[in-house]
Write a protein that holds these residues in place. Sequence first.
Motif, PDB file in Angstrom:
ATOM      1  N   GLU A 123       1.948 -12.701  -7.760  1.00  0.00           N
ATOM      2  CA  GLU A 123       1.520 -11.544  -7.187  1.00  0.00           C
ATOM      3  C   GLU A 123       1.170 -10.957  -6.395  1.00  0.00           C
ATOM      4  OE1 GLU A 123      -0.061  -9.685 -11.573  1.00  0.00           O
ATOM      5  OE2 GLU A 123      -0.202 -11.256 -12.240  1.00  0.00           O
ATOM      6  N   LEU A 132       2.166  -8.205  -3.829  1.00  0.00           N
ATOM      7  CA  LEU A 132       1.533  -6.728  -3.301  1.00  0.00           C
ATOM      8  C   LEU A 132       1.891  -7.531  -1.646  1.00  0.00           C
ATOM      9  CD1 LEU A 132      -0.385  -4.620  -4.729  1.00  0.00           C
ATOM     10  CD2 LEU A 132      -2.205  -6.471  -4.354  1.00  0.00           C
ATOM     11  N   GLN A 148       4.840  -5.798   0.320  1.00  0.00           N
ATOM     12  CA  GLN A 148       5.106  -3.678   0.563  1.00  0.00           C
ATOM     13  C   GLN A 148       4.601  -3.580   1.172  1.00  0.00           C
ATOM     14  OE1 GLN A 148       3.604  -3.358  -4.412  1.00  0.00           O
ATOM     15  NE2 GLN A 148       2.741  -2.575  -2.827  1.00  0.00           N
ATOM     16  N   LEU A 202       0.429  -0.315   1.602  1.00  0.00           N
ATOM     17  CA  LEU A 202      -0.208  -0.832   0.501  1.00  0.00           C
ATOM     18  C   LEU A 202      -1.603   0.979   0.386  1.00  0.00           C
ATOM     19  CD1 LEU A 202      -1.199  -4.071   1.397  1.00  0.00           C
ATOM     20  CD2 LEU A 202      -0.277  -2.986  -0.260  1.00  0.00           C
ATOM     21  N   SER A 203      -1.357   0.993  -0.715  1.00  0.00           N
ATOM     22  CA  SER A 203      -2.542   2.678  -0.920  1.00  0.00           C
ATOM     23  C   SER A 203      -3.887   2.137  -1.452  1.00  0.00           C
ATOM     24  CB  SER A 203      -1.901   2.916  -2.218  1.00  0.00           C
ATOM     25  OG  SER A 203      -2.013   2.279  -3.037  1.00  0.00           O
ATOM     26  N   ASP A 229      -3.345  -0.354  -4.264  1.00  0.00           N
ATOM     27  CA  ASP A 229      -3.128  -1.597  -4.014  1.00  0.00           C
ATOM     28  C   ASP A 229      -3.950  -2.290  -3.194  1.00  0.00           C
ATOM     29  OD1 ASP A 229      -0.156  -0.791  -4.670  1.00  0.00           O
ATOM     30  OD2 ASP A 229       0.121  -0.231  -2.497  1.00  0.00           O
ATOM     31  N   SER A 244      -7.249  -2.113  -4.654  1.00  0.00           N
ATOM     32  CA  SER A 244      -7.504  -2.401  -5.781  1.00  0.00           C
ATOM     33  C   SER A 244      -6.938  -3.571  -6.426  1.00  0.00           C
ATOM     34  CB  SER A 244      -8.155  -1.345  -6.788  1.00  0.00           C
ATOM     35  OG  SER A 244      -8.227  -0.038  -6.197  1.00  0.00           O
ATOM     36  N   ASP A 245      -6.209  -3.186  -7.203  1.00  0.00           N
ATOM     37  CA  ASP A 245      -4.772  -4.482  -7.072  1.00  0.00           C
ATOM     38  C   ASP A 245      -5.330  -5.941  -6.627  1.00  0.00           C
ATOM     39  OD1 ASP A 245      -4.207  -2.963  -9.107  1.00  0.00           O
ATOM     40  OD2 ASP A 245      -1.971  -2.565  -8.348  1.00  0.00           O
ATOM     41  N   TYR A 246      -5.193  -5.783  -5.108  1.00  0.00           N
ATOM     42  CA  TYR A 246      -5.871  -7.100  -4.701  1.00  0.00           C
ATOM     43  C   TYR A 246      -6.964  -7.335  -4.661  1.00  0.00           C
ATOM     44  CZ  TYR A 246      -5.723 -10.077  -0.940  1.00  0.00           C
ATOM     45  OH  TYR A 246      -6.077 -10.987  -0.410  1.00  0.00           O
ATOM     46  N   ARG A 304      -3.481  -5.422   7.318  1.00  0.00           N
ATOM     47  CA  ARG A 304      -2.437  -6.074   6.993  1.00  0.00           C
ATOM     48  C   ARG A 304      -2.372  -7.225   7.278  1.00  0.00           C
ATOM     49  NH1 ARG A 304       2.199  -5.928   4.112  1.00  0.00           N
ATOM     50  NH2 ARG A 304       1.952  -3.783   3.975  1.00  0.00           N
TER      51      ARG A 304
END
Length: 247
Positions: free
Chosen positions: A116, A120, A123, A126-127, A130, A132-134, A183
């Motif tokens: 996962e 991510l 990509q 990254l927003s 994104d 927050s998901d990380y 990044r």
Amino acid sequence: MEEQPRNSQTVRTLLQLRELILNGELSPGERVSELGIVDRLGVSRTPVRVALVRLEEEGLVDCLPTGGFVVRAFSEADIADAIQLRGVLEGMAAQRAAERRLDRGALAGLRGIVAELDGLVRQPALSIADFSDYVRLNDRFHGELLSLADSPVLRRSLERVLSLPFASPGAFVRVQAELPESREILVIAQEHHRAILDAIENGEAARADHLAREHSRLARRNLENAVKNQRQLDRVPGASLIRLRGA
């Protein structure tokens, strides 16, 4: 870790008092009055006293020689030490997991998290969402690593370190969202994740230990970036407790 408070009022008081400190409503160096907290939270003195003792154990307040408690301030060196200690403990966890020679089934959870994270990080842009998901996936990775170690002693020790919010794996990740090198840092971190998984799968205990310790040093890099910009630092939970050099 010491037994968690069972009384629901005590738990609520602990959570509320911790939030007051981390949100900056109680400032570093400020004396915490039991009676003041009783009035503020509308609870009796006993849960307040228990909560303050627990917060002293967590390191958020100090007990005064004359009695009572004061909100603690943290230097950059304090935070660096906490991050390094987390790295040592997570290195031990990775080593223990590798030594257990776990089969593919046991490692499926960790492998899924890494996959996962790969999706991510690959990509093109990254927003904030994104990132927050990380943070969420990164926390899961570190939690799964600890579970694979299967060591109650390590778990208790790490929980104690992680009670300081800026010592957690994701504490300084959100500040990366505004950094030009964000990044690059995430790519390096993800390479570490994959390498740690690989070392555990192959039973390479010493390598797993080294990689996990090296991985924690990225948090030091993020800390150094954050202290250069107050707006970035303010994104860190508990930032009001941090006292910078020369401030």
